[in-house]
Design a protein around this motif. Structure first.
Motif, PDB file in Angstrom:
ATOM      1  N   ASN A   1      48.032  37.631  37.222  1.00 24.63           N
ATOM      2  CA  ASN A   1      47.198  37.826  38.414  1.00 24.63           C
ATOM      3  C   ASN A   1      46.362  39.104  38.299  1.00 24.63           C
ATOM      4  OD1 ASN A   1      48.034  35.515  39.730  1.00 24.63           O
ATOM      5  ND2 ASN A   1      49.658  36.544  40.883  1.00 24.63           N
TER       6      ASN A   1
ATOM      7  N   SER B   1      41.622  39.463  40.040  1.00 30.48           N
ATOM      8  CA  SER B   1      42.395  40.704  39.919  1.00 30.48           C
ATOM      9  C   SER B   1      42.063  41.694  41.037  1.00 30.48           C
ATOM     10  CB  SER B   1      42.115  41.351  38.569  1.00 30.48           C
ATOM     11  OG  SER B   1      42.704  42.631  38.495  1.00 30.48           O
TER      12      SER B   1
ATOM     13  N   ARG C   1      46.021  33.340  48.097  1.00 31.10           N
ATOM     14  CA  ARG C   1      47.324  33.121  47.474  1.00 31.10           C
ATOM     15  C   ARG C   1      48.199  32.105  48.209  1.00 31.10           C
ATOM     16  NH1 ARG C   1      48.177  37.512  43.952  1.00 31.10           N
ATOM     17  NH2 ARG C   1      46.120  37.945  43.099  1.00 31.10           N
TER      18      ARG C   1
ATOM     19  N   GLU D   1      49.136  29.295  45.769  1.00 29.04           N
ATOM     20  CA  GLU D   1      50.071  29.780  44.752  1.00 29.04           C
ATOM     21  C   GLU D   1      51.464  29.952  45.327  1.00 29.04           C
ATOM     22  OE1 GLU D   1      49.365  33.154  41.575  1.00 29.04           O
ATOM     23  OE2 GLU D   1      50.085  34.051  43.451  1.00 29.04           O
TER      24      GLU D   1
ATOM     25  N   GLU E   1      52.729  43.273  42.030  1.00 26.37           N
ATOM     26  CA  GLU E   1      51.339  43.150  41.593  1.00 26.37           C
ATOM     27  C   GLU E   1      50.452  44.187  42.283  1.00 26.37           C
ATOM     28  OE1 GLU E   1      47.556  40.133  42.103  1.00 26.37           O
ATOM     29  OE2 GLU E   1      49.579  39.371  42.493  1.00 26.37           O
TER      30      GLU E   1
END
Length: 840
Positions: A465, A471, A743, A746, A767
């Motif tokens: 990610n 990113s 997200r 995901e 992250e």
């Protein structure tokens, strides 16, 4: 044009719910710039309006170690009303307490302008300073009463002067701030000094003659007339502009610094502006594609969205301007008299217009590229969703206009700055930091993408990610990193300066400084110290030297031209400078060039000049410097240049003079001493009987006061620098909201495949913390790197790494990013996986 307006109006009718971060980023930066300009303008106007009162008249003529000659005083008196003032330091004593007092002696005509504020006793200055029952009256500062434990009506010995406190001096007629801020202070009549013999040759004092003119005369005309009458041997002229010159320069520097902070906030918030613009325009891709399929021109679409985003930018800028315009009024309301500068409260259009323009230019820099990409959208977007690889690159016209907006922003900031060089330096630093942070973010993306191939589990997903198209690094690194760099830069400088004042200076500097030591009693003075256990023959503990005050009047045989002197070294020509004369080379001597004279030298006058002063005066070995000492002119030849540690122990002075010439001035002696705190008072008491005229300055108390003042200033500067960090945090909030939407799918897939809630939350927290660590690491490195030359070169202070401060700031950034990732995870998990996957 009509079509563009209709498109813009229709889409804006839906409200600004998606533009909160966009508006906040612009409003914050504009507010900082507008507030800085409005507050400093109010102070500058107030200083200009009060300049004559702050000077105490239309003009003032000054001299050191002498009073005006009869012909000089007659010439001044013919021009208007005159008031004489003499400033001198004496030792005050009440009971067992003995300390230095700054004594201001005035005549019966004082003050010519303004009125002092008294309390606790006499209501007028004449009553307070009257001579009654064999004692002189004084008006004492609150700090004097506190330090000596006195009240109005109590007696105080000032050297050999018997005095009584008749009132508390709350405000001087021609001063800024509370009297006695830096030590005990009192006002007395000049007759008291005359009676005590403190105005004879060799005594250290400063005389001033304030003047209210009978007729209008410009400062230049008055100064020229004085020079024509007396030449270089006369009194020194100062006008109202000189009374506020230093303050105005300080305000200009402060305004430049705060304005650049506002611009940095706009730059840091620029990521948020670009982010919000991109998200909005991506949501309009189907509409843009439809317009183009129906024949709409790209220029029309560009104008439509330029009007929308420009209108929103103007709205955000107006919010910031409204808050900035209110800043002087809010400052006066909440701070009031704690800022002693006079101010004129009103709305100043120019700083507000400047702030709005800078805000709009910043919005243009970051909003034009997304507009360009949007208007270049192909009609094919009607039939399929475009991936990142399918989207258009920013067209060249938008790139060029964005660059022009950046150039215009920098040009406007510099041209309208009170300190252009300071502004240029800060803007260049911010631009370099921005570029480095973007480059580092891209490097981290590459490294994360490569590392993801060898990692496993959730670590691999977090790195993927971080290194993928979505990113966080390019968003968090520049926005948060720039704020961190500025905050670390300011905090590191402050930590080093505070340490220099509170620790290093107190260890290296003398603890006691003695002045007004009679030359004929110098050896007896040493004997008193020796009786107190002081090794007077150890130069690392005690040093004494004769000293005179002199004013530079010529360089290389030519009259002094202040405009040719480097600004950084003008302090040495602004008044009289201390000039010790020494035969034996001091133990701390470090010559950069030339040679020291023999110990028994008795030839023509020589001088050793500090290297930076010599550079600022543009003089070297063999050049001559003319001084006025006690009203007489002497000329010295530069024999050597030396390096001075201004924070070290020794006769630190711009000029050290050779013996053999200045003895005729019958100078007093000056001494410095290192002593433990428990010995200081006993030494001061021992001198009281035989040396009541000797003034003792205690550096520990002065350094403690300086530390308190610097600490208070540090809080205000850190708060100002924190504006950039707030802008970065707002960008983070926008990034978190965008990531929470991106997200969901995901997170739904991970949950469907059996990932636990805690694992998903840990994934996103990790992250985001990694991205925050990138910003913290490089922001900290740049902040510390930029602070090092300022501390070591500009302030010439000893460098230490403030690990606690740096760690706290960096840890906060990483923690904030990790919490944001956790919040994103919570937001994605709040949606049922089945619904998310069906909608996808």
């Amino acid at each position: 044009m009509t079509l563009a307006l209709r498109i813009a109006a229709r889409e804006l009718a839906g409200g600004v719910s998606g533009f909160r971060i966009y508006l906040a980023c612009i409003a914050l930066g504009v507010f900082a710039i507008a507030a800085a300009g409005s507050v400093t303008e109010g102070f500058s106007r107030g200083l200009e309006a009060e300049s004559k009162i702050l000077l105490g008249g239309d003009a003032v003529f000054t001299a050191s170690q002498r009073r005006a000659k009869p012909d000089e005083l007659d010439w001044i008196s013919a021009l208007g009303a005159v008031s004489e003032e003499i400033d001198v330091n004496v030792m005050g004593q009440a009971g067992e307490i003995r300390k230095q007092v700054d004594l201001r002696a005035v005549d019966a005509a004082h003050p010519l302008l303004g009125m002092p504020e008294l309390s606790g006793g006499a209501s007028t200055l004449d009553e307070a300073l009257a001579y009654e029952n064999g004692r002189w009256g004084i008006a004492a500062s609150a700090s004097l009463l506190e330090d000596f434990g006195l009240q109005v009506g109590d007696a105080l010995q000032l050297g050999t002067i018997n005095a009584t406190v008749r009132a508390q001096l709350d405000k001087e007629s021609d001063g800024i701030g509370e009297p006695g801020t830096f030590g005990p202070q009192a006002t007395i009549r000049i007759g008291a000094l005359e009676e005590a013999g403190r105005l004879t040759d060799g005594q250290l004092f400063r005389s001033s003659y304030r003047l209210v003119l009978n007729e209008e005369m410009t400062g230049d005309a008055l100064e020229d007339a004085a020079d024509a009458e007396w030449g270089s041997g006369g009194l020194r002229y100062r006008g109202p502009e000189d009374a506020i010159d230093g303050l105005e320069q300080l305000l200009a520097t402060l305004e430049s610094f705060l304005s650049v902070i506002g611009i940095a906030a706009l730059i840091a918030g620029g990521v948020g502006i670009a982010q919000a613009s991109t998200a909005f325009l991506e949501s309009r891709i189907p509409s843009i594609a439809a317009f183009k399929a129906l024949g709409a021109e790209a220029g029309t679409l560009r104008l439509a969205y330029l009007l929308q985003l420009g209108g929103l930018a103007l709205f955000g800028a107006l919010i910031g301007v409204a808050l900035g315009a209110a800043a002087p009024f809010l400052l006066a309301l909440f701070v009031g008299d704690r800022i002693p500068l006079p101010t004129i409260l009103q709305i100043y259009p120019f700083p507000l217009l400047r702030a709005v323009t800078l805000g709009l230019l910043a919005a243009a820099i970051f909003a034009l590229p997304p507009i360009g990409r949007a208007r270049a959208t192909r009609p094919a977007a009607l039939f399929r969703s475009l991936g990142a690889e399918d989207r258009s690159q920013t067209p060249w016209p938008e790139r060029i206009w964005s660059a022009i907006a950046a150039i215009a922003l920098v040009s406007l900031a510099v041209v309208t700055s009170g300190e252009p060089i300071v502004t240029v330096s800060l803007l260049i630093g911010a631009s370099i930091a921005w570029g480095v942070l973007l480059g580092m973010a891209e490097l981290i993306r590459i490294l994360a993408r490569r590392s993801a191939g060898t990692a496993t589990g959730f670590g691999r997903l977090a790195l993927a990610n971080l290194g993928g198209p979505g990113s966080l690094a390019p968003t968090i690194a520049p926005a948060l990193g720039l704020g961190l760099a500025l905050l670390v830069f300011v905090a590191t400088i402050q930590a080093n300066i505070l340490r220099q004042v509170s620790e290093t200076a107190s260890a290296n500097l003398p603890s006691l400084v003695f002045s007004q030591i009679p030359n004929v009693k110098a050896e007896a003075f040493d004997d008193v110290l020796a009786d107190q256990g002081i090794a007077t023959d150890d130069p690392d503990i005690f040093q004494r030297t004769p000293l005179v005050l002199g004013r530079i009047i010529s360089l290389k045989g030519e009259p002094l031209d202040p405009e040719k002197i480097a600004r950084s070294e003008r302090w040495v020509i602004d008044g009289e400078t201390a000039m010790p004369y020494i035969g034996r080379a001091p133990p701390e001597l470090e010559l950069a060039e030339g040679d020291w004279w023999p110990q028994d030298y008795s030839g023509p006058l020589l001088t050793s000049v500090e290297t930076d002063v010599a550079r600022g005066l543009n003089i070297g070995i063999g050049d001559t410097v003319g001084f006025r000492v006690f009203g007489r002119e002497v000329t010295a030849t530069v024999a050597s240049l030396r390096v001075v540690d201004w924070g070290g122990f020794g006769p630190n002075s711009a000029f050290l003079m050779s013996p053999g010439t200045l003895e005729a001035a019958q100078p007093v002696n000056f001494a410095i001493l290192r002593a433990s705190a428990d010995k200081e008072q006993s030494i001061i008491d021992a001198l009281s009987l035989d040396f009541p005229e000797v003034v003792v300055f205690q550096t520990r108390e002065a350094l403690a006061a300086a530390s308190r003042i610097l600490g208070n200033i540090a809080i205000a500067i850190n708060a100002a620098a924190g504006i950039v960090l707030v802008a970065g945090l707002m960008v983070l909030v926008g990034a978190f909201a965008a990531m929470a939407r991106k997200r969901r799918a995901e997170s739904a897939l991970l949950k469907t495949f059996g990932a636990s809630r805690d694992a998903i939350l840990g994934l996103y927290a990790t992250e985001f913390a990694l991205a925050g660590a990138v910003a913290a690491l490089f922001g900290t490195i740049m902040g510390v790197g930029a602070a090092w030359p300022v501390v070591t070169q500009q302030f010439e202070a000893e460098w230490t790494m403030p690990w606690l401060t740096v760690t706290a700031v960096s840890g906060f950034a990483i923690l904030a990013a990790a919490i944001g990732g956790f919040v994103v995870g919570v937001a994605t998990l709040s949606h049922p996986p089945a619904r998310v996957l069906r909608s996808g």
